[in-house]
Write an enzyme that holds these catalytic residues in place. Structure first.
Site, PDB file in Angstrom:
ATOM      1  N   GLU A 140     -25.744 -46.602  41.536  1.00 25.22           N
ATOM      2  CA  GLU A 140     -24.332 -46.599  41.911  1.00 25.22           C
ATOM      3  C   GLU A 140     -24.007 -47.783  42.799  1.00 25.22           C
ATOM      4  O   GLU A 140     -24.770 -48.129  43.706  1.00 25.22           O
ATOM      5  CB  GLU A 140     -23.984 -45.288  42.636  1.00 25.22           C
ATOM      6  CG  GLU A 140     -22.502 -45.150  42.946  1.00 25.22           C
ATOM      7  CD  GLU A 140     -22.145 -43.792  43.520  1.00 25.22           C
ATOM      8  OE1 GLU A 140     -20.951 -43.549  43.761  1.00 25.22           O
ATOM      9  OE2 GLU A 140     -23.057 -42.972  43.738  1.00 25.22           O
ATOM     10  N   ASP A 200     -20.644 -49.052  44.984  1.00 20.88           N
ATOM     11  CA  ASP A 200     -19.276 -48.821  45.479  1.00 20.88           C
ATOM     12  C   ASP A 200     -18.702 -50.146  45.962  1.00 20.88           C
ATOM     13  O   ASP A 200     -19.206 -50.728  46.938  1.00 20.88           O
ATOM     14  CB  ASP A 200     -19.287 -47.818  46.640  1.00 20.88           C
ATOM     15  CG  ASP A 200     -19.629 -46.413  46.164  1.00 20.88           C
ATOM     16  OD1 ASP A 200     -19.528 -46.177  44.956  1.00 20.88           O
ATOM     17  OD2 ASP A 200     -19.999 -45.574  47.000  1.00 20.88           O
ATOM     18  N   HIS A 216     -20.206 -47.480  51.664  1.00 23.58           N
ATOM     19  CA  HIS A 216     -19.675 -46.136  51.464  1.00 23.58           C
ATOM     20  C   HIS A 216     -18.351 -46.077  52.190  1.00 23.58           C
ATOM     21  O   HIS A 216     -18.304 -46.116  53.424  1.00 23.58           O
ATOM     22  CB  HIS A 216     -20.646 -45.086  52.007  1.00 23.58           C
ATOM     23  CG  HIS A 216     -20.300 -43.696  51.600  1.00 23.58           C
ATOM     24  ND1 HIS A 216     -20.644 -42.587  52.344  1.00 23.58           N
ATOM     25  CD2 HIS A 216     -19.634 -43.224  50.522  1.00 23.58           C
ATOM     26  CE1 HIS A 216     -20.202 -41.499  51.725  1.00 23.58           C
ATOM     27  NE2 HIS A 216     -19.591 -41.863  50.629  1.00 23.58           N
ATOM     28  N   GLU A 230     -17.996 -47.976  41.221  1.00 20.94           N
ATOM     29  CA  GLU A 230     -16.858 -47.319  41.878  1.00 20.94           C
ATOM     30  C   GLU A 230     -15.961 -48.436  42.419  1.00 20.94           C
ATOM     31  O   GLU A 230     -16.302 -49.116  43.388  1.00 20.94           O
ATOM     32  CB  GLU A 230     -17.339 -46.413  43.015  1.00 20.94           C
ATOM     33  CG  GLU A 230     -18.281 -45.304  42.580  1.00 20.94           C
ATOM     34  CD  GLU A 230     -17.595 -44.199  41.808  1.00 20.94           C
ATOM     35  OE1 GLU A 230     -16.353 -44.280  41.657  1.00 20.94           O
ATOM     36  OE2 GLU A 230     -18.280 -43.280  41.340  1.00 20.94           O
ATOM     37  N   LYS A 267     -14.015 -47.859  34.648  1.00 24.37           N
ATOM     38  CA  LYS A 267     -12.737 -47.587  34.002  1.00 24.37           C
ATOM     39  C   LYS A 267     -12.434 -48.642  32.937  1.00 24.37           C
ATOM     40  O   LYS A 267     -12.824 -49.805  33.057  1.00 24.37           O
ATOM     41  CB  LYS A 267     -11.611 -47.583  35.047  1.00 24.37           C
ATOM     42  CG  LYS A 267     -11.763 -46.527  36.133  1.00 24.37           C
ATOM     43  CD  LYS A 267     -11.523 -45.146  35.578  1.00 24.37           C
ATOM     44  CE  LYS A 267     -11.605 -44.104  36.693  1.00 24.37           C
ATOM     45  NZ  LYS A 267     -11.382 -42.742  36.185  1.00 24.37           N
ATOM     46  N   ASP A 301     -50.250 -22.435  54.898  1.00 22.77           N
ATOM     47  CA  ASP A 301     -51.123 -21.904  55.951  1.00 22.77           C
ATOM     48  C   ASP A 301     -50.440 -20.681  56.539  1.00 22.77           C
ATOM     49  O   ASP A 301     -49.329 -20.768  57.069  1.00 22.77           O
ATOM     50  CB  ASP A 301     -51.353 -22.967  57.034  1.00 22.77           C
ATOM     51  CG  ASP A 301     -52.143 -22.434  58.217  1.00 22.77           C
ATOM     52  OD1 ASP A 301     -52.852 -21.416  58.046  1.00 22.77           O
ATOM     53  OD2 ASP A 301     -52.050 -23.033  59.312  1.00 22.77           O
ATOM     54  N   HIS A 333     -27.620 -41.572  43.569  1.00 23.29           N
ATOM     55  CA  HIS A 333     -26.300 -41.468  44.184  1.00 23.29           C
ATOM     56  C   HIS A 333     -26.249 -42.375  45.407  1.00 23.29           C
ATOM     57  O   HIS A 333     -27.165 -42.375  46.227  1.00 23.29           O
ATOM     58  CB  HIS A 333     -26.024 -40.020  44.606  1.00 23.29           C
ATOM     59  CG  HIS A 333     -24.787 -39.843  45.434  1.00 23.29           C
ATOM     60  ND1 HIS A 333     -24.840 -39.522  46.779  1.00 23.29           N
ATOM     61  CD2 HIS A 333     -23.485 -39.954  45.118  1.00 23.29           C
ATOM     62  CE1 HIS A 333     -23.608 -39.414  47.238  1.00 23.29           C
ATOM     63  NE2 HIS A 333     -22.764 -39.682  46.260  1.00 23.29           N
ATOM     64  N   ASN A 334     -25.146 -43.181  45.518  1.00 25.26           N
ATOM     65  CA  ASN A 334     -24.994 -44.114  46.643  1.00 25.26           C
ATOM     66  C   ASN A 334     -26.311 -44.831  46.925  1.00 25.26           C
ATOM     67  O   ASN A 334     -26.864 -44.774  48.029  1.00 25.26           O
ATOM     68  CB  ASN A 334     -24.516 -43.364  47.892  1.00 25.26           C
ATOM     69  CG  ASN A 334     -23.044 -42.973  47.788  1.00 25.26           C
ATOM     70  OD1 ASN A 334     -22.352 -43.339  46.842  1.00 25.26           O
ATOM     71  ND2 ASN A 334     -22.560 -42.216  48.756  1.00 25.26           N
TER      72      ASN A 334
END
Length: 851
Positions: free
Chosen positions: A198, A200, A213, A247, A298, A662, A168-169
């Site tokens: 991915e 973007d 992003h 994207e 798309k 521990d 992701h990203n």
């Protein structure tokens, strides 16, 4: 050895005195009686210079100290009490215990020649204790199946029948709000086996699209540099297809530029003509798509004319999880108030990161949106009001925080609603112009050039129902939406994933780049479960274990029942007609366990008190944890000799997680872990090396039994100790060796004696605290951890506490027997099994029966 000697030689005289030896042992997590240390010191000190050890003498001392008692006794079990194994005896051990087939005398001699250190033993064709230790600690006796380092699964099935490692990203190096974007991340994840990355895409300067992003303060990199990196590293380690999740937020002109770069850089890697000629009703196989890159994006609707250069498509992607008022607008502004926004957000993120690290390493949800809201809403907003002179920027930041809070509450309400209610609300708007939230669905213009590059992986909006569609459609679901489907329509989701691909991506609220539990979505057959690879932790460890099964290729074949059958993965009896597996793991000992790197109490200079926890991660009915007792003050060679038993309804999807902790007065500190898929476990005596450590390991014995119907068979083997293999008479002759194990062992193996196993559900699991502080007024003692935890206050609000699930149910109480009591003696004895009623009346009913 030389380095250890030199570090221990504080005065640099080339000799170690007794005090330096004591300091070295403390550093190595060894707590031996001074009398025993002095005895070994004197035995090793053979030269004229008494009271000090030379390097050669220290080597002898170290070998005496590190002699593996468990391995020595195991060797004697198969050598008829001799201190070495012949080739025939070694072959018997490999066949009987290690479950190896086709063991030949030549194979045994090869092992002796490779691992034996004594030339005399090599000439005589025998394996001494040092050679046997070397062999048992070699990769040949690792708990992971060596054949799984290579491709070992059928790769000719449709790609929807595989779990696919997904990122992701991918471009981000840290959090989702402020971190840097780098092309190196693509090189790293692709070489680590990730097969879906991915990208973007946003409009950039000079007509060149950028990758970033959106609506955040993360940095940008050019789309062309990303594609060049992917082209260079996509098939370095394996040739199976790579999926590019695009994207698209670009204008038509820059979309054409994207298509141009893809064609020029990838070239023939985009040509999937051969696969198109196959069955159009199903997706092609990984083998058929070797060396190919698939674009997930798309496509223009089929009703458009072929001459149309562009058209409108829905703009549904992960960025639209963020509402308009929630997004950071004008992020390209260079004003001073933007710098203040970035500075204060970064400070708050850093403080929250540090806060989250204090909690349990296994609780990744400890860094929650609630903590983020409290810190940012009170601190960030106040600082901005004080320092910012730009009213518009200040108002924007308040809007960012308040909408984040509003969005969280609306998300919580959404989780409480059924999927059926959501579907009803979808039908109210007319014309298909609205999404499931009631908002008008956004559309973007899509270039024909870019649309034509999408062949087998056409992105479809997740708001659409799970009805049968084209096998080339890929549905993307946010974490929240997917979780609702899992909880309310698990069987339908499973059936959908048998014919199409689905992609699950993290919630937009995970701005710290934390990860959800991928097992939740693997259980319903989701193929593309996208994780933030840059965030190391429990979830990425599960992900690595999952994809190590098939040579780290990034493709793991689903179980056949998941690809073709129908069942409810959330059921208490998901596969009633199929046999279950009983996994029995005997935790024998540990070796060179280090001190926790970040103890809650800091570096106290104390020797650790280790215990082992084994966790099963799989279908909900199979998920559970069991643990050993605590061994006090010994990280060098602790001995547990305890047996843990687990029942698995669908072992093909289960992961087995070994953790070493521990024990601390205020909780527990994480020492290390190793996670392995059930299907990759090797039977017999095996070493489990902790991930990221070269020497630290735990020594275990593993067996697997089939359980048919509703009746559980009596487990006959794994609770035997090494002494039992010697037999009763030989055991008496060698009783002097009993003292080599410094703890009596306790067995927790299930002996159902024909009692039907209980039906378990998630609600039946009882949360209990592990390794927490003793009850008030009680001193720290050496009682078994499983008993000690019930004396402590159980609290779900304490952020420092860690909870585990303890299986409880309506079943006959187990009679535990000591490891020194053979099973046949137990079965023929007159000892009665205690009942639940007796347990209630007799608080000592759980006490281990002494031999």
């Amino acid at each position: 050895m030389k380095q250890t000697f030199e570090e221990a030689d504080k005065n640099g005289d080339g000799l170690l005195n007794m005090e330096e030896i004591y300091q070295l042992l403390h550093k190595m997590n060894v707590n031996l009686p001074r009398r025993k240390v002095k005895q070994m010191f004197q035995e090793a000190d053979t030269d004229d210079q008494q009271g000090t050890l030379t390097f050669e003498e220290f080597t002898v001392f170290y070998k005496m100290m590190s002699l593996r008692r468990d391995l020595f006794l195991l060797l004697m079990c198969f050598s008829d009490k001799k201190d070495h194994l012949t080739a025939e005896e070694l072959g018997n051990f490999l066949r009987v215990e290690q479950k190896m087939s086709s063991v030949t005398p030549e194979c045994c001699l090869d092992i002796i020649n490779k691992f034996e250190v004594s030339e005399e033993n090599k000439q005589n064709g025998v394996l001494g204790i040092e050679g046997f230790t070397n062999y048992m600690r070699s990769p040949a006796c690792d708990v992971f199946n060596p054949q799984h380092h290579e491709i070992n699964q059928d790769m000719d099935q449709p790609i929807c029948n595989y779990f696919i490692a997904s990122s992701h990203n991918t471009y981000l190096t840290g959090d989702q709000l402020l971190s840097h974007s780098k092309t190196d991340m693509y090189a790293w994840v692709l070489q680590a086996g990730c097969r879906c990355v991915e990208v973007d895409c946003w409009d950039g300067p000079d007509g060149e699209p950028m990758v970033q992003h959106g609506y955040t303060l993360t940095s940008k990199i050019t789309f062309k540099s990303v594609i060049e990196t992917i082209n260079k590293y996509a098939f370095v380690n394996n040739e199976f297809p790579v999926i590019l999740s695009i994207e698209n937020h670009c204008s038509i002109q820059q979309q054409k530029k994207i298509a141009q770069h893809l064609k020029e850089i990838f070239g023939d890697k985009l040509d999937v003509g051969e696969a198109l000629n196959k069955d159009p009703k199903q997706l092609p196989s990984p083998n058929l798509l070797k060396g190919k890159i698939l674009l997930k994006g798309k496509r223009l609707p089929s009703y458009l004319s072929a001459d149309a250069e562009e058209g409108e498509v829905s703009d549904d992607d992960s960025a639209d999880e963020i509402e308009d008022d929630f997004k950071l607008k004008n992020s390209t502004s260079n004003g001073p108030s933007q710098h203040q926004v970035e500075s204060h957000i970064r400070k708050k993120l850093d403080s929250l990161m540090k806060e989250s690290q204090i909690g349990d390493k296994e609780d990744t949800d400890s860094f929650s949106i609630r903590a983020l809201l409290r810190a940012t809403h009170e601190g960030l907003q106040r600082n901005l009001r004080k320092n910012s002179k730009d009213g518009m920027k200040k108002s924007q930041s308040r809007s960012f925080i308040s909408n984040l809070k509003h969005k969280r509450h609306s998300k919580s309400r959404l989780k409480c609603q059924s999927v059926e209610t959501e579907d009803d609300s979808q039908q109210e708007p007319s014309g298909g112009q609205f999404n499931r939230g009631g908002r008008r669905r956004k559309t973007i213009k899509l270039s024909r050039d870019l649309s034509d590059l999408v062949v087998f992986t056409n992105s479809v909006a997740s708001q659409e129902c799970l009805d049968e569609g084209s096998p080339c459609n890929v549905l993307s679901f946010s974490e929240a939406r997917a979780q609702n489907l899992v909880h309310h329509r698990a069987e339908r989701f499973l059936t959908f994933n048998q014919r199409q691909l689905s992609r699950i991506y993290p919630s937009a609220y995970r701005i710290d780049s934390s990860n959800f539990n991928p097992q939740t979505y693997w259980n319903v057959g989701c193929q593309l479960v996208a994780l933030n690879y840059q965030t190391e932790g429990r979830m990425m460890q599960l992900n690595r274990a999952k994809f190590m099964v098939n040579g780290g290729s990034g493709y793991v074949l689903k179980p056949s029942l998941m690809s073709k059958g129908a069942f409810n993965p959330l059921s208490d009896e998901p596969l009633p007609a199929n046999p279950k597996k009983q996994l029995v793991i005997k935790i024998i000992s540990g070796q060179q366990l280090p001190k926790p790197p970040d103890s809650m109490l800091g570096d106290r200079g104390e020797i650790i008190d280790p215990f082992v926890e084994v966790e099963i991660i799989g279908l909900p009915v199979d998920c559970c944890k069991e643990q050993t007792r605590v061994v006090d003050d010994n990280g060098f060679n602790p001995v547990w000799e305890e047996t843990l038993s687990f029942t698995l309804h669908m072992p093909e999807v289960a992961l087995v997680r070994f953790l070493v902790w521990d024990h601390d007065p205020i909780g527990r500190d994480f020492v290390g872990q190793r996670t392995i898929a059930f299907s990759s476990l090797m039977p017999g005596y095996r070493h489990v090396y902790l991930e990221g450590m070269t020497e630290a390991s735990i020594f275990v014995h593993i067996t697997v039994h089939d359980i048919y119907g509703k009746w559980s068979p009596l487990v006959l083997n794994p609770s035997y100790t090494i002494m039992h293999l010697l037999g009763a008479n030989k055991g008496r002759q060698l009783r002097g060796f009993r003292g080599l194990f410094n703890r009596s062992s306790k067995s927790s193996v299930d002996t159902h004696n024909g009692v039907p196993p209980r039906k378990r559900s998630i609600t039946d699991h009882l949360l209990r605290r592990t390794a927490s502080a003793p009850a008030k007024g009680r001193k720290k003692n050496k009682m078994p951890l499983a008993e000690a935890t019930y004396d402590r206050k159980q609290s779900t609000e304490d952020s420092q506490s860690t909870f585990v699930e303890k299986r409880m149910g309506n079943r006959k109480a187990l009679q535990h027997r000591p490891a020194s009591m053979p099973l046949d003696k137990l079965l023929h004895s007159n000892l009665n099994l205690s009942t639940p009623e007796q347990e209630e009346s007799d608080p000592g009913a759980d006490t281990i029966i002494e031999n």
